[in-house]
Scaffold this active site. Structure first.
Site, PDB file in Angstrom:
ATOM      1  CD  GLU A   1      10.564  -3.437  13.292  1.00  0.00           C
ATOM      2  OE1 GLU A   1      10.474  -2.403  14.083  1.00  0.00           O
ATOM      3  OE2 GLU A   1       9.469  -4.083  13.141  1.00  0.00           O
TER       4      GLU A   1
ATOM      5  CB  VAL B   1      22.612   0.605   7.849  1.00  0.00           C
ATOM      6  CG1 VAL B   1      21.872   1.354   6.989  1.00  0.00           C
ATOM      7  CG2 VAL B   1      22.695   1.210   9.225  1.00  0.00           C
TER       8      VAL B   1
ATOM      9  CG  ASP C   1      -2.035  -0.862   1.142  1.00  0.00           C
ATOM     10  OD1 ASP C   1      -2.270  -1.547   0.072  1.00  0.00           O
ATOM     11  OD2 ASP C   1      -2.559  -1.204   2.305  1.00  0.00           O
TER      12      ASP C   1
ATOM     13  CB  SER D   1       7.156  -5.290   2.924  1.00  0.00           C
ATOM     14  OG  SER D   1       6.363  -4.746   2.091  1.00  0.00           O
TER      15      SER D   1
ATOM     16  CE1 TYR E   1      -3.303  -3.766   5.380  1.00  0.00           C
ATOM     17  CE2 TYR E   1      -4.900  -2.614   5.990  1.00  0.00           C
ATOM     18  CZ  TYR E   1      -3.545  -2.564   5.837  1.00  0.00           C
ATOM     19  OH  TYR E   1      -3.091  -1.558   5.898  1.00  0.00           O
TER      20      TYR E   1
END
Length: 568
Positions: A274, A279, A210, A225, A480
């Site tokens: 996260e 990184v 989205d 994701s 969802y």
């Protein structure tokens, strides 16, 4: 060191809401929206709302960072890529979760990031990270800023300097292995920019969450994701085959191998971490040749139970759709309320169809709208549409055609703008998603709807909850949920408290009813409270040991994924 004005070309969303300036939801051309919202939650959208404040009205605390660390950061990336201006710091302090938006609109900034740094390459990232660790400061990676689970905000109690590392300059597709169907891509690239570069060479990654327009490859990997086309292309965990991540004093390198048997998967450890394990600077991802044909067809079912049964049968059939999505009756009603006014033949056709279905015994308040996507050669698309069509009819559904599907495809990334609009007029809205086996789908759906309604009743408010099935798998699916209500208070702190009562009821129902606490939004701080119930106490202990082994001083995005009381 002088403070730089924001002159680089990295795009950012509104500091107070979703998307870009000049784009917003408007109900004026949607005649059914006002009566729908008034009936369901008691809010009149024609009453003037309260727009967000001007940025100049926000009181931003001064940065807490010494000249020595600032000088080291400037040496690492160039002084022109280091920003301590208030606007840049606020943009990088919050994500786009509902509590984030309420707090930033209220000017609540108990702990803003102190400096924003834009590395241009992997060496820059290494230099910045090493300088931060040496100074015992905090580093928070930043992609598009679209996170809605609290993954970007520094802990309010954090006294060390906080550095936001914006990877937006690292935005290129570096190479494509056309034989293997793999592309090496920098982590800071936004979804549209990445697809534009791939499409120019005849390829696509096929990943469309989205947040696609305002999120990055690195952010997708860091939060595990999923995209709207994951049924065909897979979740980001399936798509990501190799990656590079900067850790204190070293580089983590995972080659793009199709499969391995080399102990516990380090790739899986980085996925969803996260920023706590380093990184991510680039990744090797699976890409596919652009499909010859692409269609999205709309269908209508007489009930939610029939729709779920059809989705399950499609998932085990010989068809391989790219999209399998179906809304419950509440979300279907909401979708119809957001339609623009139909004129002439279109209006007549829709009314005629609905009248016909009513005469056939359909309860039009119970109907469920579905979209199924097809990609590939003409023969394949035709065959898959035939298979799905038979399944739809077997479960009492009908085909609406490609017109509604095309409209959905055009507007699929616009829904988040509605949340800002509702916030302006005094209603809060947010989402929670879970995944569970097919055998448990109806139970968790019914239980979650009941939990939300009980929470609304306890607060004494009129609330709404709706749901869609967004991703199908062999063993189950993702549900969802979207919920909205007008808080029974105008005080922002109490609005967040009431939001949490509803959100907590929904999240608790997930774990109580054998679902996961998050299917694709990540953990952050919003879902960390339930992580132990999701993965067990031993699972959390394993995670703590992993995080502590890589980052013993908690310099890398502390306070995320695991509950605060489990931080070492």
């Amino acid at each position: 060191m002088t403070t730089q004005s924001h002159k680089n070309t990295v795009p950012h969303m509104k500091w107070w809401g979703w998307g870009v300036e000049g784009v917003a939801f408007n109900h004026r051309d949607k005649p059914n929206f006002r009566p729908f919202v008034l009936d369901q939650v008691g809010v009149d959208v024609d009453v003037p709302g309260t727009p967000p404040p001007a940025f100049e009205e926000i009181d931003v605390p001064a940065p807490r960072i010494g000249e020595e660390l600032l000088a080291e950061l400037a040496e690492a990336v160039g002084e022109e890529n280091v920003y301590t201006e208030d606007f840049d710091r606020v943009v990088h302090t919050y994500g786009k979760g509902l509590p984030d938006l309420i707090k930033v609109r209220a000017g609540h900034l108990p702990r803003a990031v102190d400096v924003v740094v834009y590395p241009g390459n992997e060496s820059d990232v290494q230099a910045v990270l090493d300088a931060v660790v040496a100074a015992d400061a905090v580093l928070i990676p930043f992609g598009g800023g679209s996170n809605i689970s609290g993954s970007l905000t520094p802990p309010e109690s954090e006294e060390r300097p906080v550095v936001s590392l914006d990877l937006g300059r690292m935005n290129r597709v570096l190479e494509i292995d056309e034989t293997a169907g793999l592309a090496r891509i920098q982590a800071g690239v936004l979804g549209p920019d990445m697809e534009e570069q791939l499409t120019a060479r005849g390829w696509t990654m096929g990943h469309q969450p989205d947040s696609f327009r305002h999120s990055t490859l690195g952010g997708w990997i860091a939060t595990r994701s999923s995209g709207m086309q994951s049924d065909k292309y897979g979740d980001i965990a399936d798509i990501t085959r190799g990656l590079r991540a900067v850790q204190p004093g070293r580089m983590l390198v995972l080659r793009p191998l199709p499969s391995t048997s080399t102990g516990p998967s380090v790739r899986e450890m980085i996925l969803g971490s996260e920023g706590r394990l380093g990184v991510i600077t680039e990744a090797w991802v699976q890409v596919h040749r652009l499909p010859e044909n692409r269609e999205i067809i709309a269908y209508l079912y007489p009930s939610w139970a029939a729709a779920l049964a059809a989705m399950q049968e499609i998932s085990t059939s010989d068809a391989s759709p790219s999209v399998t999505r179906v809304s419950d009756d509440r979300e279907t009603a909401f979708s119809f309320s957001t339609q623009k006014a139909k004129k002439g033949l279109k209006s007549t056709v829709q009314k005629g169809l609905f009248d016909l279905l009513e005469r056939r015994g359909w309860d039009m308040d119970a109907v469920c709208l579905s979209y199924v996507g097809y990609e590939g050669g003409s023969a394949r698309v035709k065959a898959e549409k035939a298979i799905v069509g038979k399944i739809v009819r077997r479960h009492g559904g009908i085909k609406l055609g490609s017109g509604p599907g095309e409209l959905y495809d055009q507007k699929k990334f616009d829904t988040p703008y509605i949340r800002d609009y509702l916030l302006d007029i005094g209603a809060v809205a947010d989402v929670s998603e879970t995944a569970t086996p097919w055998s448990n789908l109806l139970d968790i759906y019914n239980g979650t709807v009941r939990a939300a309604k009980d929470a609304y009743a306890a607060l004494g408010v009129r609330g709404y909850i709706m749901c869609h099935l967004s991703h199908s798998y062999h063993s189950g699916a993702c549900l969802y949920f979207t919920f909205a209500f007008p808080p029974a208070t105008e005080k922002w702190e109490e609005q967040i408290e009431q939001y949490w009562k509803v959100k907590s009821a929904i999240q608790q129902s997930f774990v109580d009813l054998k679902g996961t606490i998050s299917h694709h939004h990540g953990v952050g701080t919003e879902h960390a409270h339930w992580i132990e119930e999701d993965i067990s106490e031993a699972g959390v202990e394993t995670m703590v040991a992993l995080l502590r082994g890589v980052d013993p001083s908690r310099n890398l995005n502390p306070g995320k994924v695991i509950p605060t009381h489990r931080e070492w």
